[in-house]
Design an enzyme around this catalytic site. Sequence first.
Site, PDB file in Angstrom:
ATOM      1  N   ARG A 211       0.861  -1.189   0.000  1.00 60.18           N
ATOM      2  CA  ARG A 211       0.000   0.000   0.000  1.00 60.18           C
ATOM      3  C   ARG A 211       0.896   1.236   0.000  1.00 60.18           C
ATOM      4  O   ARG A 211       1.862   1.312   0.771  1.00 60.18           O
ATOM      5  CB  ARG A 211      -0.903   0.027   1.246  1.00 60.18           C
TER       6      ARG A 211
ATOM      7  N   GLU B  89      -2.937   7.669  -4.819  1.00 57.47           N
ATOM      8  CA  GLU B  89      -3.260   6.976  -6.070  1.00 57.47           C
ATOM      9  C   GLU B  89      -4.513   7.619  -6.634  1.00 57.47           C
ATOM     10  O   GLU B  89      -5.448   7.852  -5.857  1.00 57.47           O
ATOM     11  CB  GLU B  89      -3.517   5.488  -5.819  1.00 57.47           C
TER      12      GLU B  89
ATOM     13  N   HIS C 152      -0.753   0.232  -9.694  1.00 61.45           N
ATOM     14  CA  HIS C 152      -1.447  -0.704  -8.793  1.00 61.45           C
ATOM     15  C   HIS C 152      -2.111  -1.856  -9.574  1.00 61.45           C
ATOM     16  O   HIS C 152      -3.337  -1.954  -9.637  1.00 61.45           O
ATOM     17  CB  HIS C 152      -2.485   0.029  -7.927  1.00 61.45           C
TER      18      HIS C 152
HETATM   19  C1  GLV Z   1      -4.527  -5.284  -4.020  1.00 66.77           C
HETATM   20  O1  GLV Z   1      -3.865  -4.345  -3.702  1.00 66.77           O
HETATM   21  C2  GLV Z   1      -5.280  -6.070  -3.106  1.00 66.77           C
HETATM   22  O2  GLV Z   1      -5.328  -5.743  -1.909  1.00 66.77           O
HETATM   23  O3  GLV Z   1      -5.908  -7.039  -3.544  1.00 66.77           O
END
Ligand code: GLV
Length: 328
Positions: free
Chosen positions: A240, A269, A288
């Site tokens: 994260r 983000e 991401h």
């Molecule tokens: C992606 O970041 C997830 O948490 O699945």
Amino acid sequence: MEGKKVLLTRLFPELGANLLQEAGFEVTKWEHDKPMTQQEMLEAAKSHNALFCTLSDKIDADFIRANSHLDVISQFAVGYDNIDIPTATELNIPVGYTPNVLTDATADIAFGLMVATSRKMFYLHKSILKGEWTYFKPNANLGIELKNQTLGIFGLGRIGFEMAKRCQGAYNMNVIYHNRKANPKAERELNASYVSFEKLIKRSDVLSVHCSLTDKTKGLFNKGVFNKMKSNSIFINTARGLVHNETDLINALQTGEIWGAGLDVTNPEPMNPNNPLLQMENVSVMPHVGSGTVATRNEMVKLAANNIIEFYRNKRMPHAVNPEAIQH
Ligand code: GLV
């Protein structure tokens, strides 16, 4: 399942809605190529029994209290820091998530970002687009070797384990890690050594973050930490973005406190296209997409749909964050 309505907060792989419809649910799909606003989501949820959401949907205490009638919340992601779990639990709303199925895809991205960063791949690709591939230069565009280097994993769970396995197989890397608790499997199978946080940051040539976002990990990788890392080190974050302080990361790279960074997650983000990180030679950024393969996203949508189906059919949830919220 007659009469039960599920709200899908964005465009998910079609399989999810199909499974729910086959099980008899009425499904509302948000079909637009943009996320719902908070207000739209808040209002739409009021006329539904179940919410099918994902990591950037803000399911905070206000949202949950305004929608306390929800029977279930099913998250399409392994992380669930966007959901106020204590409030959901207090209101007896079970929250589902999608662990395991995205482990390999996410570890691939962590490994790929490490290799790409060590050889400046993203930057060199951009330099070709700018017409800068002029002739073969023996002294230019040089990267660093990963063979026999020390890999530090912060948060050695399923994804961290697979990242470490890849690094060991490909580069014979020595694995050290720091966790809330020891990981005996990693110690046995990867010869990984548990070290203090201080040792982890001081000894790692590549430091890869795989923890969840909590009050304890938020902003943890900051100025003070980058300052103690090796000047030849690479920082990888596929967990994260809020786990690192991005201003401090930019400074650490600019001043040479660390050598490079590979990020699949940023803070905020989406990343601003003018962010200086995008111009740096030794930085690789992805938007991401850790779990972003066709097969993995289909597996995720199946788990998330199944969490709802099983909850209504059998009062159980195969992958619940707060199973205690399921009332019998
Ligand atoms: C992606 O970041 C997830 O948490 O699945």
